[in-house]
Write a protein that holds these residues in place. Structure first.
Motif, PDB file in Angstrom:
ATOM      1  N   GLU A   7       0.815  -1.216   0.000  1.00 55.07           N
ATOM      2  CA  GLU A   7       0.000   0.000   0.000  1.00 55.07           C
ATOM      3  C   GLU A   7       0.851   1.269   0.000  1.00 55.07           C
ATOM      4  OE1 GLU A   7      -0.550  -2.617   2.038  1.00 55.07           O
ATOM      5  OE2 GLU A   7      -2.479  -3.326   1.278  1.00 55.07           O
ATOM      6  N   HIS A   8       2.016   1.219   0.629  1.00 58.86           N
ATOM      7  CA  HIS A   8       2.912   2.378   0.631  1.00 58.86           C
ATOM      8  C   HIS A   8       3.513   2.622  -0.756  1.00 58.86           C
ATOM      9  CE1 HIS A   8       3.475   1.290   5.065  1.00 58.86           C
ATOM     10  NE2 HIS A   8       2.835   2.443   5.051  1.00 58.86           N
ATOM     11  N   LEU A   9       3.882   1.559  -1.449  1.00 57.11           N
ATOM     12  CA  LEU A   9       4.591   1.679  -2.723  1.00 57.11           C
ATOM     13  C   LEU A   9       3.678   1.820  -3.936  1.00 57.11           C
ATOM     14  CD1 LEU A   9       7.395  -0.993  -2.203  1.00 57.11           C
ATOM     15  CD2 LEU A   9       7.566   1.484  -1.934  1.00 57.11           C
ATOM     16  N   ALA A  10       2.504   1.230  -3.881  1.00 61.97           N
ATOM     17  CA  ALA A  10       1.613   1.160  -5.043  1.00 61.97           C
ATOM     18  C   ALA A  10       1.333   2.507  -5.721  1.00 61.97           C
ATOM     19  CB  ALA A  10       0.310   0.467  -4.662  1.00 61.97           C
ATOM     20  N   PRO A  11       1.085   3.597  -4.977  1.00 59.89           N
ATOM     21  CA  PRO A  11       0.772   4.855  -5.667  1.00 59.89           C
ATOM     22  C   PRO A  11       1.910   5.376  -6.549  1.00 59.89           C
ATOM     23  CG  PRO A  11       0.249   5.018  -3.320  1.00 59.89           C
ATOM     24  CD  PRO A  11       0.980   3.738  -3.526  1.00 59.89           C
ATOM     25  N   TYR A  12       3.129   4.954  -6.280  1.00 62.30           N
ATOM     26  CA  TYR A  12       4.287   5.460  -7.023  1.00 62.30           C
ATOM     27  C   TYR A  12       4.627   4.624  -8.265  1.00 62.30           C
ATOM     28  CZ  TYR A  12       5.182   8.016  -2.672  1.00 62.30           C
ATOM     29  OH  TYR A  12       5.084   8.828  -1.567  1.00 62.30           O
ATOM     30  N   LEU A  13       4.050   3.442  -8.398  1.00 61.72           N
ATOM     31  CA  LEU A  13       4.457   2.514  -9.449  1.00 61.72           C
ATOM     32  C   LEU A  13       4.400   3.079 -10.868  1.00 61.72           C
ATOM     33  CD1 LEU A  13       3.194  -0.941  -8.184  1.00 61.72           C
ATOM     34  CD2 LEU A  13       5.513  -0.011  -8.172  1.00 61.72           C
ATOM     35  N   PRO A  14       3.381   3.851 -11.233  1.00 61.61           N
ATOM     36  CA  PRO A  14       3.369   4.368 -12.612  1.00 61.61           C
ATOM     37  C   PRO A  14       4.443   5.418 -12.905  1.00 61.61           C
ATOM     38  CG  PRO A  14       1.186   4.525 -11.592  1.00 61.61           C
ATOM     39  CD  PRO A  14       2.162   4.178 -10.515  1.00 61.61           C
ATOM     40  N   TYR A  15       5.184   5.849 -11.877  1.00 59.40           N
ATOM     41  CA  TYR A  15       6.070   7.002 -12.028  1.00 59.40           C
ATOM     42  C   TYR A  15       7.554   6.693 -11.862  1.00 59.40           C
ATOM     43  CZ  TYR A  15       1.484   9.002 -11.571  1.00 59.40           C
ATOM     44  OH  TYR A  15       0.147   9.281 -11.743  1.00 59.40           O
ATOM     45  N   GLY A  16       7.963   5.459 -12.122  1.00 58.59           N
ATOM     46  CA  GLY A  16       9.385   5.122 -12.117  1.00 58.59           C
ATOM     47  C   GLY A  16      10.069   5.306 -10.783  1.00 58.59           C
TER      48      GLY A  16
END
Length: 143
Positions: A7-16
């Motif tokens: 949940e901490h990492l998921a929001p950043y996945l589309p942004y390298g």
């Protein structure tokens, strides 16, 4: 918050999102369960979430000029422009007055999306010791 989760990492996945993995800087390419898939990783292409730390910017950088994808700008200006403010006609005090309301009081999906794209730590991961402050890494920005 004692450990890094999907949940901490998921929001950043589309942004390298860059991470530190065994002392090396790598880019996350995906996550399944507790495995983080890493571009060019030396161990079968993945690491455990417990073994990595994302590289993020502290929220204090919102009002400072940053480099992102070869462009220099002040992130709070980008956020205000997304809400159709004309920052060129605003005083610095007026711009600064929006920091608390946009980020701390009523954060919107659009604001969170911009913070993720620019790799800002809006979840308090740096303070919890679960992420690395981008400004503390040798060699400058790791985008």
């Amino acid at each position: 918050m004692d450990k890094l989760t999907l949940e901490h990492l998921a929001p950043y996945l589309p942004y390298g999102l860059k991470i530190i993995d065994n002392g090396e800087v790598n880019t996350i390419t995906g996550i399944i369960g507790n495995k983080v898939f890493i571009e060019g990783c030396h161990r079968n292409g993945y690491s455990s979430i417990d073994e990595v730390k994302p590289i993020l910017r502290p929220l204090s950088d919102l009002t400072k000029e940053i480099d992102h994808n070869g462009e220099r700008f002040v992130p709070i200006h980008r956020i205000l422009e997304a809400y159709c403010f004309n920052v060129s006609k605003m005083s610095e005090d007026e711009i600064m007055s929006y920091v608390e309301s946009l980020i701390e009081i009523d954060i919107s999906y659009m604001t969170v999306k911009i913070l993720c794209e620019l790799h800002f730590d809006f979840q308090g991961l740096i303070a919890a010791g679960l992420a690395v402050d981008m400004n503390t890494l040798e060699g400058g920005s790791h985008e």
